[in-house]
Motif scaffolding. Structure first.
Motif, PDB file in Angstrom:
ATOM      1  N   GLU A  54       0.829  -1.200   0.000  1.00  0.00           N
ATOM      2  CA  GLU A  54       0.000   0.000   0.000  1.00  0.00           C
ATOM      3  C   GLU A  54       0.870   1.261   0.000  1.00  0.00           C
ATOM      4  O   GLU A  54       0.579   2.224  -0.711  1.00  0.00           O
ATOM      5  CB  GLU A  54      -0.945   0.006   1.198  1.00  0.00           C
ATOM      6  CG  GLU A  54      -1.892   1.185   1.205  1.00  0.00           C
ATOM      7  CD  GLU A  54      -2.912   1.102   2.322  1.00  0.00           C
ATOM      8  OE1 GLU A  54      -3.981   1.704   2.154  1.00  0.00           O
ATOM      9  OE2 GLU A  54      -2.647   0.451   3.351  1.00  0.00           O
ATOM     10  N   GLN A  55       1.936   1.251   0.780  1.00  0.00           N
ATOM     11  CA  GLN A  55       2.842   2.400   0.813  1.00  0.00           C
ATOM     12  C   GLN A  55       3.493   2.615  -0.548  1.00  0.00           C
ATOM     13  O   GLN A  55       3.591   3.738  -1.039  1.00  0.00           O
ATOM     14  CB  GLN A  55       3.915   2.231   1.887  1.00  0.00           C
ATOM     15  CG  GLN A  55       4.825   3.439   2.021  1.00  0.00           C
ATOM     16  CD  GLN A  55       4.055   4.699   2.396  1.00  0.00           C
ATOM     17  OE1 GLN A  55       3.300   4.715   3.357  1.00  0.00           O
ATOM     18  NE2 GLN A  55       4.239   5.771   1.640  1.00  0.00           N
ATOM     19  N   ALA A  56       3.933   1.539  -1.182  1.00  0.00           N
ATOM     20  CA  ALA A  56       4.569   1.647  -2.498  1.00  0.00           C
ATOM     21  C   ALA A  56       3.576   2.153  -3.543  1.00  0.00           C
ATOM     22  O   ALA A  56       3.920   2.988  -4.389  1.00  0.00           O
ATOM     23  CB  ALA A  56       5.148   0.299  -2.912  1.00  0.00           C
ATOM     24  N   VAL A  57       2.334   1.678  -3.491  1.00  0.00           N
ATOM     25  CA  VAL A  57       1.296   2.147  -4.416  1.00  0.00           C
ATOM     26  C   VAL A  57       0.990   3.621  -4.151  1.00  0.00           C
ATOM     27  O   VAL A  57       0.854   4.417  -5.085  1.00  0.00           O
ATOM     28  CB  VAL A  57       0.014   1.285  -4.302  1.00  0.00           C
ATOM     29  CG1 VAL A  57      -1.165   1.944  -5.013  1.00  0.00           C
ATOM     30  CG2 VAL A  57       0.274  -0.109  -4.852  1.00  0.00           C
ATOM     31  N   ASN A  58       0.896   3.997  -2.884  1.00  0.00           N
ATOM     32  CA  ASN A  58       0.624   5.387  -2.523  1.00  0.00           C
ATOM     33  C   ASN A  58       1.718   6.313  -3.059  1.00  0.00           C
ATOM     34  O   ASN A  58       1.428   7.347  -3.669  1.00  0.00           O
ATOM     35  CB  ASN A  58       0.504   5.522  -1.011  1.00  0.00           C
ATOM     36  CG  ASN A  58       0.054   6.899  -0.595  1.00  0.00           C
ATOM     37  OD1 ASN A  58      -0.878   7.447  -1.174  1.00  0.00           O
ATOM     38  ND2 ASN A  58       0.719   7.460   0.397  1.00  0.00           N
ATOM     39  N   ASP A  59       2.983   5.938  -2.849  1.00  0.00           N
ATOM     40  CA  ASP A  59       4.093   6.751  -3.345  1.00  0.00           C
ATOM     41  C   ASP A  59       4.052   6.873  -4.862  1.00  0.00           C
ATOM     42  O   ASP A  59       4.224   7.961  -5.419  1.00  0.00           O
ATOM     43  CB  ASP A  59       5.441   6.148  -2.917  1.00  0.00           C
ATOM     44  CG  ASP A  59       5.678   6.241  -1.420  1.00  0.00           C
ATOM     45  OD1 ASP A  59       5.001   7.049  -0.745  1.00  0.00           O
ATOM     46  OD2 ASP A  59       6.539   5.487  -0.928  1.00  0.00           O
ATOM     47  N   ALA A  60       3.812   5.746  -5.538  1.00  0.00           N
ATOM     48  CA  ALA A  60       3.773   5.759  -7.004  1.00  0.00           C
ATOM     49  C   ALA A  60       2.583   6.558  -7.531  1.00  0.00           C
ATOM     50  O   ALA A  60       2.688   7.210  -8.576  1.00  0.00           O
ATOM     51  CB  ALA A  60       3.727   4.333  -7.540  1.00  0.00           C
ATOM     52  N   SER A  61       1.478   6.549  -6.813  1.00  0.00           N
ATOM     53  CA  SER A  61       0.307   7.305  -7.277  1.00  0.00           C
ATOM     54  C   SER A  61       0.489   8.808  -7.088  1.00  0.00           C
ATOM     55  O   SER A  61      -0.039   9.600  -7.860  1.00  0.00           O
ATOM     56  CB  SER A  61      -0.962   6.834  -6.566  1.00  0.00           C
ATOM     57  OG  SER A  61      -0.973   7.235  -5.218  1.00  0.00           O
ATOM     58  N   GLU A  62       1.250   9.196  -6.061  1.00  0.00           N
ATOM     59  CA  GLU A  62       1.491  10.625  -5.829  1.00  0.00           C
ATOM     60  C   GLU A  62       2.496  11.207  -6.815  1.00  0.00           C
ATOM     61  O   GLU A  62       2.486  12.408  -7.077  1.00  0.00           O
ATOM     62  CB  GLU A  62       1.965  10.840  -4.393  1.00  0.00           C
ATOM     63  CG  GLU A  62       0.869  10.621  -3.376  1.00  0.00           C
ATOM     64  CD  GLU A  62       1.342  10.804  -1.954  1.00  0.00           C
ATOM     65  OE1 GLU A  62       2.522  11.143  -1.725  1.00  0.00           O
ATOM     66  OE2 GLU A  62       0.522  10.594  -1.043  1.00  0.00           O
ATOM     67  N   ALA A  63       3.362  10.357  -7.354  1.00  0.00           N
ATOM     68  CA  ALA A  63       4.368  10.808  -8.322  1.00  0.00           C
ATOM     69  C   ALA A  63       4.507   9.734  -9.406  1.00  0.00           C
ATOM     70  O   ALA A  63       5.498   9.013  -9.453  1.00  0.00           O
ATOM     71  CB  ALA A  63       5.698  11.061  -7.627  1.00  0.00           C
TER      72      ALA A  63
END
Length: 129
Positions: A54-63
């Motif tokens: 979830e953290q990796a997806v969140n980071d990738a979605s923000e940038a």
């Protein structure tokens, strides 16, 4: 495998952000986004890795254009796949159904659609039946 599926997943993350993890399949999405969404949601079912994923997806979605975050997402997926051969088999089937072929590249790489035996790329391996 992680290298092959990450472009589909990042397309879905770019389209839906973190909602990609829980969103129902979107019939209007293009094939790449739809496949990425289905792959990511299948990986998401493994509850033991949800937090890091979830953290990796969140980071990738923000940038979404940030290669470092894409690499982080790919690495997280790679860790998950390394520990779950059944999931790799399932994802390989999903890719095949979508018409995606996998190509092995690099030293000692192996790509196979079906394998009913041992594949060894190690030096001086002894295989006994």
């Amino acid at each position: 495998m992680a290298n092959e599926i990450t472009p589909y997943i990042t397309a879905a993350v770019s389209a839906y952000g973190t909602a990609v993890l829980t969103r129902t399949t979107d019939a209007s999405a293009d094939a790449t986004v739809s496949l990425g969404q289905r792959i990511l949601q299948r990986i998401w079912r493994r509850e033991d890795c949800r937090s890091d994923l979830e953290q990796a997806v969140n980071d990738a979605s923000e940038a979404p254009d940030d290669e470092d975050f894409q690499a982080s997402l790919r690495a997280q997926i790679k860790k998950i796949l390394r520990d779950d051969r059944a999931l790799v088999t399932e994802l390989t089937g999903m890719l095949a159904e979508a018409g995606v072929t996998l190509t092995a590249s690099g030293e000692r790489s192996v790509a196979t659609k079906v394998n009913s035996g041992v594949i060894s790329t190690g030096d001086n391996a002894t295989i006994q039946r």
